[in-house]
Design an enzyme around this catalytic site. Sequence first.
Site, PDB file in Angstrom:
ATOM      1  N   ASP A 142     -10.120  -7.726   6.800  1.00 44.87           N
ATOM      2  CA  ASP A 142      -9.201  -6.682   6.319  1.00 44.87           C
ATOM      3  C   ASP A 142      -9.861  -5.881   5.183  1.00 44.87           C
ATOM      4  OD1 ASP A 142      -6.357  -5.452   6.120  1.00 44.87           O
ATOM      5  OD2 ASP A 142      -6.795  -6.128   4.092  1.00 44.87           O
ATOM      6  N   LYS A 186      -5.626   1.823   7.844  1.00 45.37           N
ATOM      7  CA  LYS A 186      -6.701   1.035   8.416  1.00 45.37           C
ATOM      8  C   LYS A 186      -6.294  -0.439   8.483  1.00 45.37           C
ATOM      9  CE  LYS A 186      -7.737  -1.748   5.672  1.00 45.37           C
ATOM     10  NZ  LYS A 186      -7.991  -2.736   4.686  1.00 45.37           N
ATOM     11  N   SER A 238      12.302   1.308   6.821  1.00 36.07           N
ATOM     12  CA  SER A 238      12.038   0.040   6.155  1.00 36.07           C
ATOM     13  C   SER A 238      13.143  -0.934   6.499  1.00 36.07           C
ATOM     14  CB  SER A 238      11.986   0.257   4.641  1.00 36.07           C
ATOM     15  OG  SER A 238      12.020  -0.975   3.968  1.00 36.07           O
ATOM     16  N   ARG A 239      12.722  -2.152   6.818  1.00 40.81           N
ATOM     17  CA  ARG A 239      13.717  -3.170   7.165  1.00 40.81           C
ATOM     18  C   ARG A 239      14.397  -3.720   5.922  1.00 40.81           C
ATOM     19  NH1 ARG A 239       9.636  -6.962   9.701  1.00 40.81           N
ATOM     20  NH2 ARG A 239       8.908  -6.454   7.607  1.00 40.81           N
ATOM     21  N   ILE A 295       0.827  -1.209   0.000  1.00 42.14           N
ATOM     22  CA  ILE A 295       0.000   0.000   0.000  1.00 42.14           C
ATOM     23  C   ILE A 295       0.866   1.266   0.000  1.00 42.14           C
ATOM     24  CG2 ILE A 295      -0.386   0.277   2.514  1.00 42.14           C
ATOM     25  CD1 ILE A 295      -2.961   0.687  -0.344  1.00 42.14           C
TER      26      ILE A 295
HETATM   27  P1  NAP Z   1       2.388  -5.580   3.260  1.00 37.51           P
HETATM   28  O1  NAP Z   1       2.817  -5.169   1.898  1.00 37.51           O
HETATM   29  O2  NAP Z   1       2.319  -7.043   3.548  1.00 37.51           O
HETATM   30  O3  NAP Z   1       3.317  -4.963   4.382  1.00 37.51           O
HETATM   31  C1  NAP Z   1       3.646  -3.614   4.444  1.00 37.51           C
HETATM   32  C2  NAP Z   1       5.045  -3.421   5.001  1.00 37.51           C
HETATM   33  O4  NAP Z   1       5.007  -3.410   6.409  1.00 37.51           O
HETATM   34  C3  NAP Z   1       6.061  -4.510   4.668  1.00 37.51           C
HETATM   35  O5  NAP Z   1       6.551  -4.398   3.375  1.00 37.51           O
HETATM   36  C4  NAP Z   1       7.114  -4.230   5.716  1.00 37.51           C
HETATM   37  O6  NAP Z   1       7.872  -3.096   5.308  1.00 37.51           O
HETATM   38  C5  NAP Z   1       6.277  -3.791   6.919  1.00 37.51           C
HETATM   39  N1  NAP Z   1       6.070  -4.909   7.851  1.00 37.51           N
HETATM   40  C6  NAP Z   1       5.437  -6.069   7.618  1.00 37.51           C
HETATM   41  N2  NAP Z   1       5.427  -6.840   8.726  1.00 37.51           N
HETATM   42  C7  NAP Z   1       6.088  -6.135   9.672  1.00 37.51           C
HETATM   43  C8  NAP Z   1       6.421  -6.377  11.025  1.00 37.51           C
HETATM   44  N3  NAP Z   1       6.077  -7.523  11.634  1.00 37.51           N
HETATM   45  N4  NAP Z   1       7.092  -5.423  11.702  1.00 37.51           N
HETATM   46  C9  NAP Z   1       7.454  -4.271  11.090  1.00 37.51           C
HETATM   47  N5  NAP Z   1       7.149  -3.986   9.803  1.00 37.51           N
HETATM   48  C10 NAP Z   1       6.484  -4.891   9.117  1.00 37.51           C
HETATM   49  O7  NAP Z   1       0.967  -4.943   3.619  1.00 37.51           O
HETATM   50  P2  NAP Z   1       0.091  -3.842   2.876  1.00 37.51           P
HETATM   51  O8  NAP Z   1      -0.818  -4.494   1.890  1.00 37.51           O
HETATM   52  O9  NAP Z   1       0.943  -2.742   2.429  1.00 37.51           O
HETATM   53  O10 NAP Z   1      -0.855  -3.416   4.090  1.00 37.51           O
HETATM   54  C11 NAP Z   1      -0.394  -2.629   5.168  1.00 37.51           C
HETATM   55  C12 NAP Z   1      -1.596  -1.964   5.824  1.00 37.51           C
HETATM   56  O11 NAP Z   1      -2.293  -1.210   4.824  1.00 37.51           O
HETATM   57  C13 NAP Z   1      -2.618  -2.967   6.369  1.00 37.51           C
HETATM   58  O12 NAP Z   1      -3.153  -2.498   7.572  1.00 37.51           O
HETATM   59  C14 NAP Z   1      -3.700  -3.034   5.289  1.00 37.51           C
HETATM   60  O13 NAP Z   1      -4.979  -3.330   5.812  1.00 37.51           O
HETATM   61  C15 NAP Z   1      -3.656  -1.600   4.751  1.00 37.51           C
HETATM   62  N6  NAP Z   1      -4.153  -1.472   3.376  1.00 37.51           N
HETATM   63  C16 NAP Z   1      -3.731  -2.314   2.396  1.00 37.51           C
HETATM   64  C17 NAP Z   1      -4.275  -2.210   1.108  1.00 37.51           C
HETATM   65  C18 NAP Z   1      -3.843  -3.100  -0.023  1.00 37.51           C
HETATM   66  O14 NAP Z   1      -4.466  -3.046  -1.107  1.00 37.51           O
HETATM   67  N7  NAP Z   1      -2.808  -3.894   0.128  1.00 37.51           N
HETATM   68  C19 NAP Z   1      -5.243  -1.254   0.852  1.00 37.51           C
HETATM   69  C20 NAP Z   1      -5.599  -0.362   1.851  1.00 37.51           C
HETATM   70  C21 NAP Z   1      -5.055  -0.497   3.116  1.00 37.51           C
HETATM   71  P3  NAP Z   1       9.479  -3.064   5.293  1.00 37.51           P
HETATM   72  O15 NAP Z   1       9.935  -4.317   4.665  1.00 37.51           O
HETATM   73  O16 NAP Z   1       9.724  -1.833   4.495  1.00 37.51           O
HETATM   74  O17 NAP Z   1       9.922  -2.935   6.721  1.00 37.51           O
END
Ligand code: NAP
Length: 320
Positions: free
Chosen positions: A167, A89, A35-36, A13
């Site tokens: 989610d 969210k 970012s890790r 996201i």
């Molecule tokens: P994601 O790609 O799986 O994870 C986002 C980033 O968070 C990872 O790349 C990592 O970043 C960091 N991360 C993951 N696990 C972690 C941990 N245990 N500790 C610290 N950092 C961690 O997820 P996403 O889809 O972007 O979703 C993230 C949030 O946005 C969620 O709450 C989701 O509901 C919301 N969201 C997502 C979407 C969608 O379409 N995907 C839409 C709207 C809202 P680094 O590797 O850079 O550290």
Amino acid sequence: MSMKIALVGIGKIAIDQHIPAINSSREWELAATVSRHGGIEDIENFADIQTMLDARPDIECVSLCLPPVPRFDYAVAALKAGRHVILEKPPGATVSECRTLEAMALDGGVTIYATWHSREAAQVDLARDWLRDKKLNSLRIIWKEDVRRWHPGQKWIWEAGGLGVFDPGINAFSILTKILPVPVHVTSAELRFPENCETPIAADIAFAHPSGAPVTAEFDFLEEGTQTWSMIIDTSGGELLLEEGGAKLTINGVEQADSTALAETEDGSNPLLGGEYTRLYARMANLVKAAQSEMDLSPFMHVSDCFLLGKRVTVAPFHE
Ligand code: NAP
């Protein structure tokens, strides 16, 4: 003058929506990432948040794009350092931790904003305005998408606190709580958990409306083919159909003109989200200027109530 912002958690996201929205805004300047795995090109990256907060006192705001369970500690660190905070969210892993963050922001005199991107979808405000003086006969939410398509490799969604099908489902609740003139509450839920997962893959939910009108929601994470993010609302003034996650509105069979331009993302990632994030960042800029916070937890409380009241049914294992 623009405000400097740091983005934390550079995943799906952040890349699809936050970075383009910040870069297209005159009010924000992306000044750092946390970012890790290395962040993004040409932006200073920090491997951990405390190092960033110590090194960059010029950064006023921190936007947290990581999954909900690890997010609290990051938010606490940012608030303790006197920075404004934007929460993706759902705003946290529990209702209480969100209340804690809200109190910390108030004590510290900084802004905290629990964002609900679906509330910013193009036709949601129009739907809310039309419903304001109508009597509700029934409301049916159908939120069915393919988890393999939209959330590939996201193990956290299947771990406790990751919400599973809630989610995306919480997006429906965020719209519901914006467009209905009166509040509803959950009266029953059936949550279907794959036998190898800690979160549900499907759910059926019923709400009580003060008029007695049936209000229901059907969530499914295994929908292939056409994806459905719809609300069918029957009222004293006829039928309102809100589709595509709030981007398309049809009233009594007539599709309503789009009041806002829907910006598509170039790489074909979810086009429904286009203009939503631009509006979230504009709202955050206004909140900071007005020294206010916004922490509406009502969508999250509906999810919490589903987990409190829901009957748990075990279904076939899920394998990506
Ligand atoms: P994601 O790609 O799986 O994870 C986002 C980033 O968070 C990872 O790349 C990592 O970043 C960091 N991360 C993951 N696990 C972690 C941990 N245990 N500790 C610290 N950092 C961690 O997820 P996403 O889809 O972007 O979703 C993230 C949030 O946005 C969620 O709450 C989701 O509901 C919301 N969201 C997502 C979407 C969608 O379409 N995907 C839409 C709207 C809202 P680094 O590797 O850079 O550290």
